[in-house]
Design an enzyme around this catalytic site. Structure first.
Site, PDB file in Angstrom:
ATOM      1  N   GLU A 289       0.838  -1.208   0.000  1.00  0.00           N
ATOM      2  CA  GLU A 289       0.000   0.000   0.000  1.00  0.00           C
ATOM      3  C   GLU A 289       0.868   1.251   0.000  1.00  0.00           C
ATOM      4  O   GLU A 289       0.822   2.049   0.933  1.00  0.00           O
ATOM      5  CB  GLU A 289      -0.861   0.013   1.269  1.00  0.00           C
ATOM      6  N   PRO A 290       1.691   1.455  -1.014  1.00  0.00           N
ATOM      7  CA  PRO A 290       2.569   2.629  -0.987  1.00  0.00           C
ATOM      8  C   PRO A 290       1.810   3.921  -1.297  1.00  0.00           C
ATOM      9  O   PRO A 290       0.902   3.926  -2.121  1.00  0.00           O
ATOM     10  CB  PRO A 290       3.586   2.328  -2.095  1.00  0.00           C
ATOM     11  N   GLY A 291       2.190   4.976  -0.628  1.00  0.00           N
ATOM     12  CA  GLY A 291       1.614   6.292  -0.897  1.00  0.00           C
ATOM     13  C   GLY A 291       2.729   7.269  -1.241  1.00  0.00           C
ATOM     14  O   GLY A 291       2.954   7.621  -2.397  1.00  0.00           O
ATOM     15  N   ARG A 292       3.472   7.647  -0.208  1.00  0.00           N
ATOM     16  CA  ARG A 292       4.501   8.675  -0.363  1.00  0.00           C
ATOM     17  C   ARG A 292       5.486   8.371  -1.490  1.00  0.00           C
ATOM     18  O   ARG A 292       5.855   9.249  -2.265  1.00  0.00           O
ATOM     19  CB  ARG A 292       5.265   8.789   0.962  1.00  0.00           C
ATOM     20  N   ARG A 328       3.255  19.652   7.163  1.00  0.00           N
ATOM     21  CA  ARG A 328       4.313  18.766   7.630  1.00  0.00           C
ATOM     22  C   ARG A 328       5.380  19.477   8.478  1.00  0.00           C
ATOM     23  O   ARG A 328       5.787  18.942   9.513  1.00  0.00           O
ATOM     24  CB  ARG A 328       4.965  18.010   6.466  1.00  0.00           C
ATOM     25  N   TYR A 332       5.467  17.980  12.164  1.00  0.00           N
ATOM     26  CA  TYR A 332       6.558  17.020  12.434  1.00  0.00           C
ATOM     27  C   TYR A 332       7.937  17.676  12.439  1.00  0.00           C
ATOM     28  O   TYR A 332       8.952  16.970  12.440  1.00  0.00           O
ATOM     29  CB  TYR A 332       6.614  15.937  11.344  1.00  0.00           C
ATOM     30  N   CYS A 359      -1.605  33.045  11.930  1.00  0.00           N
ATOM     31  CA  CYS A 359      -1.267  33.649  13.224  1.00  0.00           C
ATOM     32  C   CYS A 359      -0.827  32.599  14.238  1.00  0.00           C
ATOM     33  O   CYS A 359      -1.512  32.339  15.238  1.00  0.00           O
ATOM     34  CB  CYS A 359      -2.469  34.408  13.738  1.00  0.00           C
ATOM     35  N   GLU A 360       0.268  31.942  13.969  1.00  0.00           N
ATOM     36  CA  GLU A 360       0.855  30.967  14.890  1.00  0.00           C
ATOM     37  C   GLU A 360       2.350  30.975  14.637  1.00  0.00           C
ATOM     38  O   GLU A 360       2.775  30.971  13.474  1.00  0.00           O
ATOM     39  CB  GLU A 360       0.389  29.534  14.559  1.00  0.00           C
ATOM     40  N   TYR A 387       1.071  13.974   1.289  1.00  0.00           N
ATOM     41  CA  TYR A 387       0.723  14.566   2.579  1.00  0.00           C
ATOM     42  C   TYR A 387       0.867  16.082   2.552  1.00  0.00           C
ATOM     43  O   TYR A 387       1.207  16.705   3.557  1.00  0.00           O
ATOM     44  CB  TYR A 387       1.543  13.926   3.716  1.00  0.00           C
TER      45      TYR A 387
END
Ligand code: LLP
Length: 432
Positions: A289-292, A328, A332, A359-360, A387
């Site tokens: 099930e590859p995604g990235r 991301r 992370y 505003c963060e 992602y």
């Protein structure tokens, strides 16, 4: 941290995204012109790059029985799903929404595996009615629920149990899913009993066994450890008289963001296949099930510098993309390369924090990047195909970006920019 050094023109790990003279190109098109034509922030994908990654998996499938199931969560854009579906891929989904997207893109349910730690009755019923290939079950209570729902529909539910092998994938803690402390799967020690229970439930049909240990994994060791652990279990389960048709080894293969050198898809599959043969299991069908690793390095996020400002401490490039577009870095502390769409060599390079307008203070896209910039310049955040858009939100009432798929000299707008009307459509004011 500055960008890793690289030979002229090549952006390592990014096939079909190259520097030609001063200009960053996505296939045959200039990034700055795409930004002007479609506006920013803008996700741009290279069709050739996606197909190149897909082909590596397809080639591996010639040497070992292998079902390819693209993990929709990495990038669920219809155009990308269509592209893979036309190449014969199936899909890994984790919600009723993803299942609906796959069907809408022309995917067939009998090539869909449905994973996820909290599937609702409505989602399970939709999957059973559509006739998915397999439901990956994550708890014994879910097992009982699926049996009941399938019985109500008068069908047999095809299932695998997702086993938690307690293997450390050596990646970011938020991307580790196969440790004993994780919420995912059924403990290795309890799995044999869970399979025995399956055999008693009339509305279930056991197809296989499933394991997924994490994402952005850059070495083969954790996969081989997980495979060894699962094979011990397979032996016990088959000893109990339950036949397993496939081994679903999930996704997780990493890509190159900075200096990583992850195995290529073909190496990954070859290593798994070899380990299976070494254990006398060479006949076992694999499902992945590859995604990235299919889409990650095929995409960039283009943005424009709104303001350059220097405080006493730092230089900031405030751009028009933000954490709501690409989460991301904020989530992370992920490092993704940032390249100017057009190289300037004015001798005004500064060490910038590239930040968004949200505003963060967590709203940053890259820190301490040497860039020669002027206001209005276009920047490309690389490795944004996976992602990126899939995790975008409307925080700060920002519409989500548009998406373009480049195919040679053609640019297809595959998703329009979200408008303010789109954002306000679901809202209802108070009465009176
Ligand atoms: N299968 C299952 C059961 C999964 O949970 C995942 C990813 C995949 C397949 C696909 O993994 P991939 O080949 O893409 O690594 N948002 C994070 C990544 C989260 C991955 C979650 N599960 C990021 O931006 O890095």
């Amino acid at each position: 941290m500055s960008a890793p050094s690289r030979p002229a023109d090549a952006l390592p790990g990014h096939p079909h995204i190259v520097r030609r003279g001063d200009a960053l190109m996505i296939e045959a098109l200039r990034a700055d012109e795409l930004a002007r034509r479609f506006g920013t922030p803008l996700y741009v994908y290279s069709r050739a790059a996606i197909e190149q990654a897909a082909r590596q998996y397809e080639d591996a499938a010639r040497d070992h029985p292998l079902a390819l199931r693209y993990s929709v969560k990495a990038n669920s854009s219809k155009a990308i799903l269509q592209l893979l579906q036309r190449r014969g891929w199936g899909f890994d989904v984790v919600s009723g929404g993803e299942l609906a997207r796959v069907l809408d893109a022309g995917g067939s349910a009998d090539k869909v595996v449905f994973s996820g730690v909290g599937k609702t009755d409505a989602e399970l019923l939709a999957a059973l009615r559509a006739g998915v290939q397999c439901i990956n079950v994550e708890s014994t209570s879910e097992l009982e629920r699926i049996d009941r729902l399938a019985g109500g529909l008068g069908v047999q539910a095809p299932i695998s149990l997702r086993v938690n092998p307690d293997v450390d994938p050596r990646t970011h803690p938020y991307m580790s899913t196969g440790l004993r402390t994780s919420k995912f799967g059924i403990d290795q020690a309890q799995a044999r009993q869970a399979y025995a229970r399956c055999a008693q439930l009339r509305n279930l049909r056991v197809l296989g066994i499933d394991v997924h240990i994490g994402s952005q994994i850059t070495t083969l060791g954790p996969y081989l450890d997980a495979l060894d652990r699962v094979l011990e279990l397979v032996r016990d389960i088959e000893h109990d008289g339950i036949r397993l048709h496939h081994l679903d080894l999930g996704g997780g293969l990493g890509i190159r963001y900075a200096g990583e050198s992850p195995p290529a898809p073909g190496e990954w599959i070859a290593a798994l296949s070899e380990r299976l043969r070494a254990r006398g299991q060479g006949h076992r069908a694999l499902l992945v099930e590859p995604g990235r690793s299919v889409v990650g390095n095929s995409g960039v996020l283009l943005c424009r510098a709104i303001t350059l400002k220097s405080t006493l401490e730092r230089h900031f490039a405030v751009v028009d993309a933000a954490m709501n577009d690409l989460m991301r870095p904020a989530l992370y502390e992920a490092w993704q390369a940032i390249e100017p769409a057009v190289l300037r060599e004015d001798g005004h390079a500064l060490r910038y924090d590239v930040v968004g307008p949200v505003c963060e203070s967590g709203d940053w896209l890259g820190r301490e990047r040497m860039l020669d910039l002027r206001e209005g310049d276009v920047l490309a955040i690389l490795s944004a195909g996976a992602y990126g858009m899939a995790m975008a939100s409307n925080y700060n009432t920002r519409g989500r970006a548009a998406e373009v798929l480049v195919d040679g000299e053609q640019a297809h707008l595959v998703r329009e920019r979200e408008t303010l009307d789109d954002l306000l459509r679901c809202e209802r004011g108070l009465p009176g």
